[in-house]
Motif scaffolding. Sequence first.
Motif, PDB file in Angstrom:
ATOM      1  N   GLY A   1       0.788  -1.224   0.000  1.00  0.00           N
ATOM      2  CA  GLY A   1       0.000   0.000   0.000  1.00  0.00           C
ATOM      3  C   GLY A   1       0.822   1.278   0.000  1.00  0.00           C
ATOM      4  N   LEU A   2       2.134   1.182  -0.173  1.00  0.00           N
ATOM      5  CA  LEU A   2       3.007   2.363  -0.120  1.00  0.00           C
ATOM      6  C   LEU A   2       3.348   2.891  -1.497  1.00  0.00           C
ATOM      7  CD1 LEU A   2       5.695   1.458   2.568  1.00  0.00           C
ATOM      8  CD2 LEU A   2       3.761   2.987   2.801  1.00  0.00           C
ATOM      9  N   ASP A   3       3.635   4.190  -1.557  1.00  0.00           N
ATOM     10  CA  ASP A   3       4.182   4.797  -2.762  1.00  0.00           C
ATOM     11  C   ASP A   3       5.571   5.306  -2.401  1.00  0.00           C
ATOM     12  OD1 ASP A   3       4.792   6.093  -5.094  1.00  0.00           O
ATOM     13  OD2 ASP A   3       3.321   7.701  -4.833  1.00  0.00           O
ATOM     14  N   LEU A   4       6.601   4.657  -2.924  1.00  0.00           N
ATOM     15  CA  LEU A   4       7.973   5.042  -2.616  1.00  0.00           C
ATOM     16  C   LEU A   4       8.558   5.986  -3.661  1.00  0.00           C
ATOM     17  CD1 LEU A   4       9.387   1.617  -1.390  1.00  0.00           C
ATOM     18  CD2 LEU A   4       8.619   3.547  -0.011  1.00  0.00           C
ATOM     19  N   GLY A   5       7.751   6.462  -4.567  1.00  0.00           N
ATOM     20  CA  GLY A   5       8.229   7.403  -5.565  1.00  0.00           C
ATOM     21  C   GLY A   5       8.804   6.719  -6.789  1.00  0.00           C
ATOM     22  N   PRO A   6       9.627   7.476  -7.540  1.00  0.00           N
ATOM     23  CA  PRO A   6      10.172   6.943  -8.799  1.00  0.00           C
ATOM     24  C   PRO A   6      11.157   5.802  -8.576  1.00  0.00           C
ATOM     25  CG  PRO A   6      11.054   9.143  -8.358  1.00  0.00           C
ATOM     26  CD  PRO A   6      10.039   8.862  -7.301  1.00  0.00           C
ATOM     27  N   PRO A   7      11.478   5.049  -9.665  1.00  0.00           N
ATOM     28  CA  PRO A   7      12.385   3.910  -9.555  1.00  0.00           C
ATOM     29  C   PRO A   7      13.817   4.393  -9.269  1.00  0.00           C
ATOM     30  CG  PRO A   7      11.697   4.237 -11.839  1.00  0.00           C
ATOM     31  CD  PRO A   7      11.002   5.253 -11.023  1.00  0.00           C
ATOM     32  N   LEU A   8      14.629   3.472  -9.003  1.00  0.00           N
ATOM     33  CA  LEU A   8      14.641   2.020  -8.969  1.00  0.00           C
ATOM     34  C   LEU A   8      14.272   1.522  -7.581  1.00  0.00           C
ATOM     35  CD1 LEU A   8      17.895   1.325 -10.965  1.00  0.00           C
ATOM     36  CD2 LEU A   8      15.635   0.790 -11.705  1.00  0.00           C
ATOM     37  N   HIS A   9      13.525   0.427  -7.519  1.00  0.00           N
ATOM     38  CA  HIS A   9      13.087  -0.139  -6.245  1.00  0.00           C
ATOM     39  C   HIS A   9      13.653  -1.537  -6.063  1.00  0.00           C
ATOM     40  CE1 HIS A   9       9.183   2.456  -5.854  1.00  0.00           C
ATOM     41  NE2 HIS A   9      10.234   3.178  -6.177  1.00  0.00           N
ATOM     42  N   THR A  10      13.780  -1.925  -4.785  1.00  0.00           N
ATOM     43  CA  THR A  10      14.192  -3.283  -4.422  1.00  0.00           C
ATOM     44  C   THR A  10      13.272  -3.764  -3.314  1.00  0.00           C
ATOM     45  OG1 THR A  10      16.489  -2.797  -4.952  1.00  0.00           O
ATOM     46  CG2 THR A  10      16.088  -4.708  -3.551  1.00  0.00           C
ATOM     47  N   LEU A  11      12.861  -5.014  -3.376  1.00  0.00           N
ATOM     48  CA  LEU A  11      12.052  -5.619  -2.322  1.00  0.00           C
ATOM     49  C   LEU A  11      12.807  -6.828  -1.791  1.00  0.00           C
ATOM     50  CD1 LEU A  11       9.316  -5.718  -0.771  1.00  0.00           C
ATOM     51  CD2 LEU A  11       8.529  -7.274  -2.548  1.00  0.00           C
ATOM     52  N   VAL A  12      13.010  -6.862  -0.479  1.00  0.00           N
ATOM     53  CA  VAL A  12      13.722  -7.955   0.170  1.00  0.00           C
ATOM     54  C   VAL A  12      12.759  -8.634   1.132  1.00  0.00           C
ATOM     55  CG1 VAL A  12      15.673  -8.595   1.640  1.00  0.00           C
ATOM     56  CG2 VAL A  12      15.893  -6.682   0.040  1.00  0.00           C
ATOM     57  N   ILE A  13      12.521  -9.931   0.945  1.00  0.00           N
ATOM     58  CA  ILE A  13      11.678 -10.697   1.870  1.00  0.00           C
ATOM     59  C   ILE A  13      12.588 -11.270   2.942  1.00  0.00           C
ATOM     60  CG2 ILE A  13      10.133 -12.672   2.112  1.00  0.00           C
ATOM     61  CD1 ILE A  13       9.209 -12.111  -0.728  1.00  0.00           C
ATOM     62  N   LEU A  14      12.244 -11.016   4.187  1.00  0.00           N
ATOM     63  CA  LEU A  14      13.099 -11.398   5.312  1.00  0.00           C
ATOM     64  C   LEU A  14      12.847 -12.831   5.757  1.00  0.00           C
ATOM     65  CD1 LEU A  14      12.680  -8.127   7.401  1.00  0.00           C
ATOM     66  CD2 LEU A  14      14.489  -8.693   5.769  1.00  0.00           C
ATOM     67  N   ALA A  15      13.865 -13.390   6.395  1.00  0.00           N
ATOM     68  CA  ALA A  15      13.735 -14.719   7.000  1.00  0.00           C
ATOM     69  C   ALA A  15      12.757 -14.628   8.168  1.00  0.00           C
ATOM     70  CB  ALA A  15      15.095 -15.203   7.483  1.00  0.00           C
ATOM     71  N   LYS A  16      12.207 -15.764   8.555  1.00  0.00           N
ATOM     72  CA  LYS A  16      11.268 -15.768   9.683  1.00  0.00           C
ATOM     73  C   LYS A  16      11.946 -15.365  10.985  1.00  0.00           C
ATOM     74  CE  LYS A  16       7.797 -18.848   7.926  1.00  0.00           C
ATOM     75  NZ  LYS A  16       6.447 -18.451   8.183  1.00  0.00           N
ATOM     76  N   GLU A  17      13.196 -15.802  11.159  1.00  0.00           N
ATOM     77  CA  GLU A  17      13.925 -15.455  12.376  1.00  0.00           C
ATOM     78  C   GLU A  17      15.125 -14.592  12.011  1.00  0.00           C
ATOM     79  OE1 GLU A  17      14.771 -18.550  15.164  1.00  0.00           O
ATOM     80  OE2 GLU A  17      12.993 -19.678  14.548  1.00  0.00           O
ATOM     81  N   LEU A  18      15.238 -13.453  12.690  1.00  0.00           N
ATOM     82  CA  LEU A  18      16.341 -12.537  12.450  1.00  0.00           C
ATOM     83  C   LEU A  18      17.218 -12.454  13.694  1.00  0.00           C
ATOM     84  CD1 LEU A  18      14.392  -9.590  10.785  1.00  0.00           C
ATOM     85  CD2 LEU A  18      15.720 -11.357   9.647  1.00  0.00           C
ATOM     86  N   HIS A  19      18.453 -12.103  13.485  1.00  0.00           N
ATOM     87  CA  HIS A  19      19.378 -11.856  14.589  1.00  0.00           C
ATOM     88  C   HIS A  19      18.896 -10.604  15.329  1.00  0.00           C
ATOM     89  CE1 HIS A  19      23.062 -10.614  16.638  1.00  0.00           C
ATOM     90  NE2 HIS A  19      23.431 -11.888  16.525  1.00  0.00           N
ATOM     91  N   PRO A  20      19.062 -10.532  16.651  1.00  0.00           N
ATOM     92  CA  PRO A  20      18.615  -9.348  17.399  1.00  0.00           C
ATOM     93  C   PRO A  20      19.168  -8.023  16.847  1.00  0.00           C
ATOM     94  CG  PRO A  20      19.167 -11.098  18.916  1.00  0.00           C
ATOM     95  CD  PRO A  20      19.541 -11.582  17.543  1.00  0.00           C
ATOM     96  N   LEU A  21      20.400  -8.015  16.334  1.00  0.00           N
ATOM     97  CA  LEU A  21      20.948  -6.784  15.747  1.00  0.00           C
ATOM     98  C   LEU A  21      20.198  -6.396  14.481  1.00  0.00           C
ATOM     99  CD1 LEU A  21      24.798  -7.304  16.204  1.00  0.00           C
ATOM    100  CD2 LEU A  21      23.293  -5.756  17.459  1.00  0.00           C
ATOM    101  N   GLU A  22      19.786  -7.393  13.678  1.00  0.00           N
ATOM    102  CA  GLU A  22      19.011  -7.116  12.475  1.00  0.00           C
ATOM    103  C   GLU A  22      17.640  -6.555  12.848  1.00  0.00           C
ATOM    104  OE1 GLU A  22      20.621 -10.501   9.378  1.00  0.00           O
ATOM    105  OE2 GLU A  22      19.270 -11.138  10.987  1.00  0.00           O
ATOM    106  N   GLN A  23      17.016  -7.146  13.861  1.00  0.00           N
ATOM    107  CA  GLN A  23      15.715  -6.663  14.308  1.00  0.00           C
ATOM    108  C   GLN A  23      15.808  -5.208  14.773  1.00  0.00           C
ATOM    109  OE1 GLN A  23      14.460  -9.418  17.333  1.00  0.00           O
ATOM    110  NE2 GLN A  23      13.909 -10.999  15.859  1.00  0.00           N
ATOM    111  N   GLU A  24      16.859  -4.904  15.526  1.00  0.00           N
ATOM    112  CA  GLU A  24      17.048  -3.545  16.038  1.00  0.00           C
ATOM    113  C   GLU A  24      17.266  -2.557  14.883  1.00  0.00           C
ATOM    114  OE1 GLU A  24      20.276  -1.211  18.790  1.00  0.00           O
ATOM    115  OE2 GLU A  24      19.845  -3.307  19.253  1.00  0.00           O
ATOM    116  N   ALA A  25      18.078  -2.945  13.903  1.00  0.00           N
ATOM    117  CA  ALA A  25      18.338  -2.071  12.754  1.00  0.00           C
ATOM    118  C   ALA A  25      17.062  -1.809  11.956  1.00  0.00           C
ATOM    119  CB  ALA A  25      19.409  -2.683  11.862  1.00  0.00           C
ATOM    120  N   LEU A  26      16.205  -2.819  11.814  1.00  0.00           N
ATOM    121  CA  LEU A  26      14.975  -2.657  11.026  1.00  0.00           C
ATOM    122  C   LEU A  26      13.962  -1.743  11.714  1.00  0.00           C
ATOM    123  CD1 LEU A  26      14.468  -6.224   9.578  1.00  0.00           C
ATOM    124  CD2 LEU A  26      15.130  -4.161   8.358  1.00  0.00           C
ATOM    125  N   LEU A  27      14.052  -1.613  13.038  1.00  0.00           N
ATOM    126  CA  LEU A  27      13.113  -0.750  13.756  1.00  0.00           C
ATOM    127  C   LEU A  27      13.200   0.699  13.282  1.00  0.00           C
ATOM    128  CD1 LEU A  27      13.279  -2.092  17.423  1.00  0.00           C
ATOM    129  CD2 LEU A  27      11.410  -2.320  15.771  1.00  0.00           C
TER     130      LEU A  27
END
Length: 132
Positions: free
Chosen positions: A96-122
């Motif tokens: 449902g987002l509009d990120l504006g003009p290209p180029l775009h990348t979509l990354v699907i995350l693993a079900k379990e992330l390292h705590p540092l990855e979770q913190e960075a994504l916040l």
Amino acid sequence: DQGQVVYLPERYMSASTAAGQILEVAERMAKDNDEQQALSRKQPWWRKVMNRHASKERSTSSSATTVGPDTRAVALARVGAGDMKIVSGTLAEIAGLDLGPPLHTLVILAKELHPLEQEALLQFAIKEQSRQ
């Protein structure tokens, strides 16, 4: 003119379009799976045993690879540019987002992330004001 190479204009898929298409495919696959299960209830007992054995061989962890609206992902737009955008959320939110003009990348995350990855994504979590 004959022999002249003609190129189509460039077209880019947005991260929100990609997320939406992934959700459509996941929904279609879930529907097909439901129909397959309904058909298997009508089969004779010996066919059910054979199908159960075959499905165990084909996929031992199908639930571990399920993608749906609550699957977490990261969308990036124009990485390295001055107007770069990075957001993290569910596929349903990103669709449902509009990120504006290209180029775009979509990354699907693993079900379990390292705590540092979770913190960075916040710091890139989708906030209510960023939705349009």
